[in-house]
Design a protein around this motif. Structure first.
Motif, PDB file in Angstrom:
ATOM      1  N   ALA A 555       4.561  -6.389  12.342  1.00  0.00           N
ATOM      2  CA  ALA A 555       5.566  -5.398  11.950  1.00  0.00           C
ATOM      3  C   ALA A 555       6.973  -6.007  11.946  1.00  0.00           C
ATOM      4  O   ALA A 555       7.769  -5.773  11.032  1.00  0.00           O
ATOM      5  CB  ALA A 555       5.505  -4.205  12.895  1.00  0.00           C
ATOM      6  N   ASN A 556       7.265  -6.806  12.965  1.00  0.00           N
ATOM      7  CA  ASN A 556       8.613  -7.373  13.071  1.00  0.00           C
ATOM      8  C   ASN A 556       8.848  -8.509  12.085  1.00  0.00           C
ATOM      9  O   ASN A 556       9.963  -8.664  11.575  1.00  0.00           O
ATOM     10  CB  ASN A 556       8.871  -7.858  14.494  1.00  0.00           C
ATOM     11  CG  ASN A 556       9.214  -6.725  15.447  1.00  0.00           C
ATOM     12  OD1 ASN A 556      10.344  -6.270  15.506  1.00  0.00           O
ATOM     13  ND2 ASN A 556       8.205  -6.240  16.165  1.00  0.00           N
ATOM     14  N   VAL A 557       7.825  -9.298  11.810  1.00  0.00           N
ATOM     15  CA  VAL A 557       7.988 -10.404  10.862  1.00  0.00           C
ATOM     16  C   VAL A 557       8.262  -9.873   9.462  1.00  0.00           C
ATOM     17  O   VAL A 557       9.111 -10.403   8.731  1.00  0.00           O
ATOM     18  CB  VAL A 557       6.747 -11.319  10.871  1.00  0.00           C
ATOM     19  CG1 VAL A 557       6.758 -12.259   9.662  1.00  0.00           C
ATOM     20  CG2 VAL A 557       6.711 -12.142  12.149  1.00  0.00           C
ATOM     21  N   THR A 558       7.565  -8.810   9.050  1.00  0.00           N
ATOM     22  CA  THR A 558       7.808  -8.242   7.717  1.00  0.00           C
ATOM     23  C   THR A 558       9.234  -7.686   7.618  1.00  0.00           C
ATOM     24  O   THR A 558       9.907  -7.836   6.594  1.00  0.00           O
ATOM     25  CB  THR A 558       6.799  -7.131   7.403  1.00  0.00           C
ATOM     26  OG1 THR A 558       6.792  -6.180   8.477  1.00  0.00           O
ATOM     27  CG2 THR A 558       5.393  -7.694   7.250  1.00  0.00           C
ATOM     28  N   THR A 559       9.716  -7.043   8.690  1.00  0.00           N
ATOM     29  CA  THR A 559      11.100  -6.555   8.686  1.00  0.00           C
ATOM     30  C   THR A 559      12.085  -7.712   8.674  1.00  0.00           C
ATOM     31  O   THR A 559      13.148  -7.647   8.024  1.00  0.00           O
ATOM     32  CB  THR A 559      11.356  -5.671   9.925  1.00  0.00           C
ATOM     33  OG1 THR A 559      10.338  -4.678  10.015  1.00  0.00           O
ATOM     34  CG2 THR A 559      12.711  -4.984   9.830  1.00  0.00           C
ATOM     35  N   LEU A 560      11.758  -8.788   9.386  1.00  0.00           N
ATOM     36  CA  LEU A 560      12.616  -9.969   9.414  1.00  0.00           C
ATOM     37  C   LEU A 560      12.732 -10.594   8.028  1.00  0.00           C
ATOM     38  O   LEU A 560      13.814 -11.017   7.610  1.00  0.00           O
ATOM     39  CB  LEU A 560      12.059 -11.001  10.406  1.00  0.00           C
ATOM     40  CG  LEU A 560      12.920 -12.244  10.666  1.00  0.00           C
ATOM     41  CD1 LEU A 560      14.231 -11.858  11.320  1.00  0.00           C
ATOM     42  CD2 LEU A 560      12.164 -13.238  11.537  1.00  0.00           C
ATOM     43  N   ILE A 561      11.621 -10.635   7.282  1.00  0.00           N
ATOM     44  CA  ILE A 561      11.648 -11.166   5.914  1.00  0.00           C
ATOM     45  C   ILE A 561      12.556 -10.311   5.030  1.00  0.00           C
ATOM     46  O   ILE A 561      13.344 -10.831   4.234  1.00  0.00           O
ATOM     47  CB  ILE A 561      10.218 -11.235   5.332  1.00  0.00           C
ATOM     48  CG1 ILE A 561       9.395 -12.307   6.074  1.00  0.00           C
ATOM     49  CG2 ILE A 561      10.246 -11.547   3.837  1.00  0.00           C
ATOM     50  CD1 ILE A 561       7.925 -12.293   5.723  1.00  0.00           C
ATOM     51  N   ALA A 562      12.451  -8.991   5.188  1.00  0.00           N
ATOM     52  CA  ALA A 562      13.326  -8.090   4.417  1.00  0.00           C
ATOM     53  C   ALA A 562      14.791  -8.351   4.758  1.00  0.00           C
ATOM     54  O   ALA A 562      15.664  -8.363   3.879  1.00  0.00           O
ATOM     55  CB  ALA A 562      12.960  -6.636   4.698  1.00  0.00           C
ATOM     56  N   GLY A 563      15.079  -8.580   6.051  1.00  0.00           N
ATOM     57  CA  GLY A 563      16.450  -8.883   6.461  1.00  0.00           C
ATOM     58  C   GLY A 563      16.950 -10.175   5.858  1.00  0.00           C
ATOM     59  O   GLY A 563      18.111 -10.283   5.452  1.00  0.00           O
ATOM     60  N   MET A 564      16.093 -11.198   5.791  1.00  0.00           N
ATOM     61  CA  MET A 564      16.470 -12.478   5.187  1.00  0.00           C
ATOM     62  C   MET A 564      16.798 -12.314   3.707  1.00  0.00           C
ATOM     63  O   MET A 564      17.744 -12.919   3.188  1.00  0.00           O
ATOM     64  CB  MET A 564      15.343 -13.493   5.359  1.00  0.00           C
ATOM     65  CG  MET A 564      15.143 -13.972   6.781  1.00  0.00           C
ATOM     66  SD  MET A 564      13.754 -15.130   6.903  1.00  0.00           S
ATOM     67  CE  MET A 564      13.837 -15.559   8.646  1.00  0.00           C
TER      68      MET A 564
END
Length: 614
Positions: A555-564
């Motif tokens: 869940a956090n990695v997918t949100t992190l990708i969106a943030g990048m």
């Protein structure tokens, strides 16, 4: 035994949180209203001026918190905005126009924290206040200067090749070279085509060869004008000590400049509008300067006054412009005489080498050129600039110069420092004009901070209450981790040099407050499931953390990708939001998984437990 903490892990977590807490500490001290004094081109700020400043303020019943001299600037910290405004007006009258007296905000960080390299978070314009400028580069002047360079290059190249010409003149958007005969024209065209691949050549009537820039070269000139002006504006702002300025390109010919903390808009405009360039020319020793003063100026020469107002007769041909200078430092030679050491890029080194090869023992002048707005506008609605020239240095060429050389013949170390600063700050390739101006007052910034803090506090309180009521003792542990997460976010933001907190960034922090407990909710619900399935409390804790980890990570990695992605393609507020979002994701995973498990293990791990308060 299950759920026991290792000593090294506990020490590592405590060290990490302690370090972040230390670097978050400067944010609680706030900022002082300050007046910053820096030198103009013809002045120098000295430590002795501190006494003069203190006396001026004392005579007018203004008591400053402190008066500090550092990095050739004086910073006066004051107790209120009213005192700041009065001090600025008094010091401007006292010091005159040779000095910049600007209102600013200065961090009130204790010395012991500053010695550790700790400083508060950098705040954007919407939180700190300041000025925002949108500036437009005069591309016609940039192209004109490039044509001048090409014109001078043609003269030098044709002379070296032994090809005789009548005239080389610059016209509207091209350079015209007139020859004596057709044969020489054809030889010159062949030679120049091979030497200048980015130019197009056409033959015209009267034995004229027309040289103009290709479209790709024009695009490169425009891009280079914007990029170099960005670099030089950033250098100028940095020389004046503005904290964390934003200088970036917008569109094809515009530059955005944001100066957080600057409250004096007029002074900021004066600094940024000082559009200047430098040229190196040979002094004309073949003609009498007196005849030129009386109106008989030779065709290839020009009269330009020096800093004392004395006319100097210089050759029109430009040896080198200031845009090739990469570094300049003042110093002294082996005899203790002031000098300026200059470094050029490779192209500039080659030009200087060719220009000085046959001029050893002759004087070379450094010309300072400034473009000042006339207040009038042309048919396109753009400001009209007037050119002002001044000779700031004349030095004798002692040997053939290259990429590194020195300017001597300076009167004092101060003159050497001033010249080095001017050369190092750079020369704008083309004039610029401010097309948009916005000012954000510090009171509005303080209001934005208060509203943002209220959103964070109320969101935090709501989450704390929910976690305590729903998960009991485990909820309290999650709350400790949540508060730790905020401290870590602020510490990390304070440690990253380029990170700036904006109002959307505060929204990102509010979002991470909610996201930070998501991981604990998954872990706690999994522990409850394991207990319902008949697991012992120790097994339930162990399997709850281990089983939920993969879900939390996904869940956090997918949100992190969106943030990048937001950071890569976004601008301004979107970047501010994405920065705090990405930092918040990383810190929330650390606190929600590592910190809560360490506390849980310390409370219930390694001993017999019959029931968990969850």
């Amino acid at each position: 035994m299950l759920n026991k903490n290792s000593i090294w892990k506990v020490l590592l977590v405590i060290l990490t949180i302690g370090l972040c807490g230390l670097y978050a500490l400067p944010n609680i001290y706030g900022e002082d209203n300050a007046v910053q004094i820096s030198a103009g081109r013809d002045a120098t700020v000295t430590e002795q001026m501190v006494t003069q400043v203190e006396q001026t303020l004392a005579e007018n019943s203004i008591t400053p918190k402190s008066v500090e001299f550092e990095d050739n600037q004086i910073l006066v910290r004051l107790t209120s905005s009213d005192a700041q405004l009065r001090a600025r007006e008094l010091l401007e009258k006292e010091l005159g126009t040779d000095y910049y007296v600007a209102m600013n905000l200065a961090a009130d960080t204790p010395d012991w924290l500053e010695n550790l390299g700790a400083s508060p978070m950098k705040l954007g314009l919407d939180l700190r206040g300041g000025v925002h400028f949108l500036m437009e580069v005069d591309m016609s002047e940039a192209i004109k200067k490039s044509l001048e360079d090409a014109e001078n290059g043609f003269r030098t190249s044709l002379r070296e090749e032994g090809l005789r010409y009548r005239t080389v003149t610059q016209r509207d958007d091209y350079v015209a070279i007139q020859f004596r005969d057709q044969e020489t024209l054809e030889k010159a065209e062949f030679f120049l085509r091979n030497q200048n691949r980015d130019l197009t050549f056409e033959e015209e009537a009267d034995l004229v060869l027309k040289a103009s820039f290709s479209e790709s070269k024009l695009t490169a000139i425009r891009d280079n004008a914007v990029k170099q002006n960005i670099t030089i504006i950033r250098n100028r702002v940095n020389q004046l000590g503005v904290a964390e300025p934003v200088v970036q390109k917008q569109g094809a010919d515009r530059i955005v400049v944001q100066l957080p903390g600057i409250q004096d808009t007029a002074r900021a405009k004066e600094i940024l509008n000082a559009t200047a360039t430098l040229e190196f020319r040979m002094v004309d020793m073949d003609h009498d300067v007196t005849d030129a003063i009386n109106g008989r100026v030779p065709a290839g020469a020009q009269l330009i006054n020096d800093q004392e107002g004395r006319p100097q007769l210089l050759e029109k041909q430009i040896m080198l412009t200031g845009n090739h200078i990469t570094d300049a430092n003042s110093g002294v030679d082996e005899y203790g005489i002031p000098q300026v050491n200059i470094s050029l890029d490779s192209e500039g080194g080659n030009k200087m080498s060719r220009a000085t090869r046959g001029n050893i023992g002759k004087p070379m002048a450094t010309v300072f050129i400034e473009y000042k707005s006339t207040g009038e506008r042309n048919a396109e609605g753009k400001l009209v600039f007037e050119k002002h020239e001044e000779v700031i240095s004349i030095a004798t060429i002692r040997a053939q110069l290259g990429s590194s050389f020195r300017i001597t013949g300076l009167d004092s170390p101060k003159e050497a420092r001033d010249l080095a600063l001017l050369l190092r700050a750079g020369a704008l390739i083309a004039p610029i004009q401010i097309v948009e101006e916005r000012t954000v007052g510090p009171s509005l910034g303080a209001e934005n901070i208060e509203m943002g803090m209220q959103a964070i506090v109320w969101g935090l309180v709501a989450v704390l209450v929910f976690m305590t009521v729903y998960y009991k003792a485990f909820g309290l542990i999650a709350n400790v981790a949540l508060l730790t997460n905020l401290v870590v976010i602020v510490g990390v933001m304070s440690m990253i040099p380029g990170a700036t907190l904006t109002l959307p960034g505060m929204a990102g922090i509010v979002l991470t407050v909610g996201m930070a407990v998501d991981a604990n909710v998954l872990i706690f619900e999994r522990i409850r499931e394991e207990i319902r399935d008949g697991r012992s409390p120790q097994q339930a804790i162990h399997m709850g953390y281990d089983s939920a980890f993969s879900t939390i990570m996904d869940a956090n990695v997918t949100t992190l990708i969106a943030g990048m992605i937001l950071f890569a393609v976004g601008t301004g507020p979107i970047k501010g939001f994405s920065i705090t979002l990405m930092i918040g994701i990383a810190t929330s995973m650390f606190t929600a998984i590592v910190v809560t498990r360490m506390i849980t293990n310390a409370v219930w791990g390694g001993r017999r437990v019959n029931k968990l308060p969850i």
